[in-house]
Design an enzyme around this catalytic site. Structure first.
Site, PDB file in Angstrom:
ATOM      1  CE1 TYR A   1       4.706 -28.034  46.850  1.00 22.45           C
ATOM      2  CE2 TYR A   1       2.542 -27.006  46.691  1.00 22.45           C
ATOM      3  CZ  TYR A   1       3.340 -28.089  47.017  1.00 22.45           C
ATOM      4  OH  TYR A   1       2.745 -29.223  47.526  1.00 22.45           O
TER       5      TYR A   1
ATOM      6  CE  LYS B   1       5.519 -27.716  50.295  1.00 23.08           C
ATOM      7  NZ  LYS B   1       5.634 -29.009  49.622  1.00 23.08           N
TER       8      LYS B   1
END
Lengths: 291, 291
Positions: free
Chosen positions: B131, B159
């Site tokens: 992330y 991500k």
């Protein structure tokens, strides 16, 4: 409480938790040197990485090891309700003051930062130091926000980040915004002597947590108006602080001096690599700080 | 797991803790809409503000309410040992994947960020999504760092934050650096249609957590190569996302729709003020998103 030298020791922490014995020794060493107060669980004390239980334990150790020296404890957390719980634990342990930085994950608006300090200060029975540390919290305090927060009950001091260049204008600007009962403290160790000379009331000191006598000499000289030279002599150390961060340099110094074991920082933080560690030892040796 | 639309619901949280009933309804609603996966305890799900116990409880609710839809759970924390504990809790609750952002207090070096992912991925029994969210973590991933981390075992997806301008170059650059088994997902909702069209595998979607059907329509159109127009129609909403943060806008939207009570964000976070809230309601009404 919020004057002179406030020394911020490491909280030696490995993967198994806090090294209680080393921590008590660090705090006792700082108190014995005669500092004016001790900042337990500041950024150098790794508060952000510890659980509520570890922090309650550390504060108890600090208050006991400090003898009569006043202890201020960091109570910062991402959520207001957690800050309130930490404040209660610290007060129960007998601290003389608390230190609060507005930690962030989602960026906070000024109203949210003010709301945090309003929610916390109204519950306190000891004074609070507002901790302005954009390098870790990413909160940029405007002067207007400092002024609003300083009016809240129980606010006793503001810890401002180091300012490059002459400190006088910054100290004077803040002084005009905050009540006379709120002291102004400087951090960013390499700017501290200049800040004290310009009228700051207190130095919130990373250096003082591991080298209290050296930080005291600088503080007392600045208070007497004779600071010139003492801080400048440490420029090789300040250079390392700016390059690696003062936490990692003090981590290496404390373990080199045998004050803590290794590692003394919790992961994901890692100690300096071998080359940087050697630089630290060389600088400490050259400055006569190894004994 | 890491393809199509991954929807990130709020975790409605007030001063008394998580509103379990509202959270279960939000997750069930998203699952019923037919999203490809659910991102529990993402940034929109407020993971950074919750205790270990609250997070374990929330993940259990999410897995149960999701029915067969795969759940990915955020396991981010400031300390590596806490991340490992959260990963264990999430795996015990039956998640299909975990999501890890390198939260920071002290700024981390690239080696420390890599070390965090190395320490965590070696312990996992489910795949992990890296992330990358500089707006909350203040970690700037270089392409080189993404490439190193993507080689670690159990890494399944990345991500990435929304990129301004054409997404093709960014997607292509990342694709060249990571193994073919690692998918690339976009966030920054206003850039997502462009990202999917440019070949991103998945949209990690804030919008999808509260308006799953709308996000699904955009996703399926983009996957079919016919996206033009659907995302652009939401520009008034994207403007509010950029102005107030997507979390606060979705917080206001969810309470306006009656999906949660008030407040639904834990302090120090505060809901939007009345004027901003009215803007959100006006935009939702104009876009036909209020029913």
């Amino acid at each position: 409480m919020f004057h002179g030298l406030s020394a911020f020791p490491l909280t030696p922490t490995g993967e198994d938790g806090i090294d209680s014995n080393s921590y008590a020794r660090l705090v006792a060493r700082v108190a014995a040197a005669g500092v004016d107060s001790i900042g337990a669980l500041g950024s150098t004390g790794g508060y952000a990485y510890l659980t509520r239980e570890e922090r309650a334990h550390a504060v108890k150790i600090a208050v006991e090891a400090a003898g009569g020296t006043p202890v201020m404890a960091g109570i910062g957390a991402l959520r207001t309700s957690h800050v309130l719980a930490l404040a209660e634990d610290a007060q129960n342990a007998g601290v003389s003051a608390v230190l609060l930085a507005p930690m962030t994950y989602q960026p906070l608006t000024d109203d949210e930062v003010f709301g945090l300090f309003a929610d916390v200060t109204r519950e306190l029975s000891v004074p609070l130091c507002v901790y302005d540390n954009p390098g870790t919290t990413h909160v940029r305090f405007s002067d207007e926000l400092h002024g609003r927060i300083a009016q809240l009950p129980n606010v006793g001091s503001i810890k401002v980040p180091g300012v490059p260049g002459p400190a006088q204008a910054r100290i004077d600007a803040l002084r005009a915004l905050v009540p006379g009962t709120v002291t102004i403290g400087v951090s960013g160790d390499w700017t501290a002597a200049g800040g004290l000379t310009a009228g700051a009331d207190v130095w919130y000191s990373v250096l003082g947590g591991t080298f209290p006598s050296t930080a005291l000499a600088i503080t007392r000289a600045a208070q007497a108006g004779t600071a010139a030279g003492l801080s400048e002599e440490l420029e090789p150390l300040w250079t390392l602080f700016r390059r690696h961060g003062s936490l990692r340099v003090m981590s290496a110094a404390a373990s080199h001096l045998g004050l803590t074991g290794e590692p003394n920082l919790p992961r994901p933080l890692r100690g300096l690599d071998e080359a940087a560690r050697r630089e630290v030892v060389d600088v400490l040796t050259a400055l006569g700080l190894t004994s």
